[in-house]
Design an enzyme around this catalytic site. Structure first.
Site, PDB file in Angstrom:
ATOM      1  CB  CYS A   1      19.551  14.868 -32.524  1.00 59.43           C
ATOM      2  SG  CYS A   1      18.619  16.117 -32.165  1.00 59.43           S
TER       3      CYS A   1
ATOM      4  CB  VAL B   1      13.705   9.616 -27.950  1.00 59.06           C
ATOM      5  CG1 VAL B   1      14.013   9.634 -26.368  1.00 59.06           C
ATOM      6  CG2 VAL B   1      12.574   8.496 -28.164  1.00 59.06           C
ATOM      7  N   GLY B   2      15.636  11.732 -28.852  1.00 60.56           N
ATOM      8  CA  GLY B   2      16.576  12.796 -28.711  1.00 60.56           C
ATOM      9  C   GLY B   2      16.163  14.334 -28.814  1.00 60.56           C
ATOM     10  CB  SER B   3      14.374  16.488 -31.092  1.00 56.61           C
ATOM     11  OG  SER B   3      13.120  15.505 -31.330  1.00 56.61           O
TER      12      SER B   3
ATOM     13  CB  VAL C   1      20.616  17.743 -10.807  1.00 60.23           C
ATOM     14  CG1 VAL C   1      21.935  17.168 -10.640  1.00 60.23           C
ATOM     15  CG2 VAL C   1      19.565  16.777 -11.892  1.00 60.23           C
TER      16      VAL C   1
ATOM     17  NE  ARG D   1      21.976   7.604 -39.006  1.00 58.84           N
ATOM     18  CZ  ARG D   1      21.128   6.940 -39.208  1.00 58.84           C
ATOM     19  NH1 ARG D   1      21.124   5.829 -39.849  1.00 58.84           N
ATOM     20  NH2 ARG D   1      19.769   7.050 -38.954  1.00 58.84           N
TER      21      ARG D   1
ATOM     22  CD  GLU E   1      11.976   3.410 -15.345  1.00 60.38           C
ATOM     23  OE1 GLU E   1      12.417   3.407 -14.245  1.00 60.38           O
ATOM     24  OE2 GLU E   1      11.035   2.518 -15.721  1.00 60.38           O
TER      25      GLU E   1
ATOM     26  CG  ASP F   1       9.621  -3.338 -29.233  1.00 60.42           C
ATOM     27  OD1 ASP F   1      10.520  -2.241 -29.234  1.00 60.42           O
ATOM     28  OD2 ASP F   1       8.556  -3.216 -28.489  1.00 60.42           O
TER      29      ASP F   1
ATOM     30  CE  LYS G   1       9.614  -2.105 -25.608  1.00 59.56           C
ATOM     31  NZ  LYS G   1       8.419  -1.523 -26.217  1.00 59.56           N
TER      32      LYS G   1
END
Lengths: 429, 429
Positions: free
Chosen positions: A12, A15-17, A34, A46, A127, A199, A203
């Site tokens: 979280c 990105v998660g948030s 959906v 954590r 993605e 990084d 990719k």
């Protein structure tokens, strides 16, 4: 409308948030798209009690990620922790329970995609792992499934693109541009993963695997970072109508039987579509046999853009679960080998500090010729006793070019090999 | 490997013949990617015995398209005839028999998509209908399914982009640039569909429908072509740092409750990513809430590029048939209304020939003010007795801008309204 699909979120952070926020704010639209509501079943973090960017109902938070991903009522697991472990174990546990998985984890897919793909019993969508918000994995896996990709040239790391763009537009040194990127949050305190190309290499491995229907891992990728790029390299490229970019390059060999995958700084002509990619933007240029030249451009990182890619995948796997079906699985039937960087065919830009006396050019040219490397242009500029000699070669194997540079270093009349850089995206012979 | 999937092809012109070629040349790769060979069951043409770009086995050719699409053994129908009839009847007949359909038919989808989508019992894929080889439909329908699209700005017609690019780079007139495009095969003998914006309008309707999950038809699209663009309009835009492009614009209204869909020439700043789209290339720029700014670029037409998109769809529907499933169907749940062009909020660039005497600017400015249109910049250039007044407005409703221009035409001191053009892609207030 079907009964809700339950989503477990691992991580979280940035990105998660944003994933939590979008699941809440766009709940109605997502449900309509959906065919069932997407309901957050739990969020593994954590530490509890931390202040978060987006408020998460406390009863959803847990530190027991394993218990969360193996809960019977969970349908889909979204993994945005990153890194190899515990992400891999959690994904494998989720898959063993038949969950669909959406992940942004480029490191895991590039290092051990084989294990993860093999364990997949429902859907594995990723993605968000390459180039953030830019729809790239889906177009490469699906839209180009009827075509033959020859080459992928990508700017897939925003941090290094920001640094190189600043160096190009302001004349700043690498160190100054890096500091600016750090102060703006575009680069981390320890920038190694970005500036050394790790990084981008992860990719590149993922892109190459998809483009060529073969298995490619991070270890297969030749990698050079941008820490050695000087302000004068950038200025010299600019003077010649080029710009320096950190490129991820995945290319089929001329005989089509192997592929090369590499990440390194390269000079590209300013007229190339990738040259106009500024700041921290990403772009991927694809050359396919029938489609021709395609480019995909957008934000390559950041919480909301990456979450957009995650949500797109969530909608897809949600639809698949309702329909009792699966999206495309890993395609590695072509099983092409990755050739060593020495077999890559490319061009070099070489800048030499030489003694300014007769016969120098002939001696230098002879070294190129002995290695079968043909010279396209030479420019000589006198500077007192010294001269600078700038040469651009025609296409040759990287091994031959590299041996040529070694040969140049051994010449007495060559005071220094000031810079060596590959030239890409310029198909003039 | 499963038993072959049988493909019926309707049309064997520029695109169809490339589909035949690729099905043959890439048969092995396609079979590996689908999980079953794709076998050409027949090719419906208007006339037998014609010379074709690609040799087609004579026993596969037929003039009875209806018999072909209703054959029991046919699994997938590829329609590349174009136009409304007989394409629609043939597609409906195929669908009635449970076939999957791949089509490049933008006119049909834009005019009567409702009928075709409603009749679909398997898959209806149409990546090739918009922007040729550029993966666009799939990213918009699937990758952005978890995001909220605000605006789509596209260069979706290669012919007009070629003409405008020539006018911009060489100073040519519209007529000369059109003739050059015709001589190179970029424009047809009767260029109406392209230069009057009909082709772009059909694509705009399809894009808007997908972007906003609503039904949009060609009749909903406001449309202006490029035939009135003069060399001096282009030069004047250039002098101000703008370039004129024919844009397809699909945008959500500020309150989010309706959408505007329009095709017209517009000035965009040279720094905008779309400004660098040269020659007959296409590009589509998407602004989404979370993903931010995305761009998709590539060849928008041509046999092989369009066939690449068709083949990608063929692989997808082939996989779906083997898995006994279907891809995403039409999503129109949002059911947003298309508002009239008058409600569009945009900016205008207005060029006036006026008498060069005191008070002119005040009189002109008063007309803008009476219609609540705020002026951003004014530039006046004297030319003997006359002067040229060039004004750029802030954002206002198209109706107000249009009424302002009407008001200006009625002024005695305005000798002529030399040009009026919308300004897009420039968000400076």
């Amino acid at each position: 409308m079907s009964k809700p699909l339950k989503v477990a979120l691992l991580g979280c952070g940035v990105v998660g948030s944003q994933v939590v926020r979008l699941l809440t704010e766009q709940a109605e639209d997502l449900a309509a798209r959906v065919g069932a509501p997407l309901e957050l079943a739990g969020v593994a973090v954590r530490k509890l009690g931390r202040k978060r960017d987006v408020p998460v109902p406390e009863e959803l938070l847990t530190t027991d990620a394993h218990a969360l991903v193996t809960r019977d009522d969970v349908d889909i697991v979204v993994e945005v922790i990153g890194g190899i472990e515990p992400a891999r174990s959690l994904i494998l546990a989720a898959m063993a329970g038949g969950k669909s998985v959406v992940t942004a984890n480029k490191a895991l897919l590039a290092e051990d995609g084989e294990t993860v793909h093999a364990a997949n019993r429902a859907d594995l969508y990723f993605e968000a792992a390459v180039a953030g918000a830019i729809p790239l994995i889906r177009p490469m896996r699906e839209s180009l499934a009827g075509d033959r990709v020859h080459r992928v040239l990508g700017i897939v790391n925003g941090t290094t693109n920001y640094i190189l763009d600043k160096m190009d537009s302001t004349g700043a040194s690498f160190t100054d541009a890096l500091e600016e990127a750090q102060s703006l949050g575009y680069a981390e305190a320890d920038p190694t993963a970005d500036v050394e190309g790790f990084d981008a290499a992860a990719k590149a491995a993922i892109l190459a695997g998809i483009a060529f229907h073969s298995r490619v891992t991070a270890a297969d990728v030749y990698r050079e970072g941008i820490t050695e790029i000087s302000a004068s390299d950038v200025a010299s490229a600019k003077a010649m109508g080029y710009v320096i970019k950190l490129l991820a390059i995945c290319a089929r060999s001329d005989d089509g039987r192997s592929v090369g995958v590499r990440v390194h700084p390269a000079m590209i002509p300013r007229s190339h579509p990738l040259a106009g990619v500024r700041e921290a933007y990403n772009a991927v240029f694809v050359e396919a046999e029938s489609a021709g030249r395609l480019m995909f451009y957008g934000a390559g990182a950041g919480g909301a853009p990456t979450a957009s890619a995650v949500l797109g995948d969530l909608v897809a796997v949600g639809r698949n679960r309702l329909a009792g079906t699966r999206g495309p699985s890993e395609s590695v039937y072509a099983d092409l080998a990755v050739h060593p960087v020495g077999e890559t065919v490319t061009r070099y830009h070489v800048s030499l500090d030489v003694a300014d006396k007769p016969g120098v050019l002939a001696t230098v040219a002879d070294v190129f010729s002995r290695h079968d490397v043909s010279i396209q242009t030479v420019r000589q500029e006198g500077r007192g006793d010294d001269a600078q000699l700038v040469l651009v070669t025609h296409r040759a194997s990287d091994a031959a070019l590299s041996a040529t540079v070694e040969g140049l270093r051994e010449l007495d009349i060559v005071r220094a090999v000031a810079s060596v850089m590959r030239v890409e995206g310029d198909e003039t012979p």
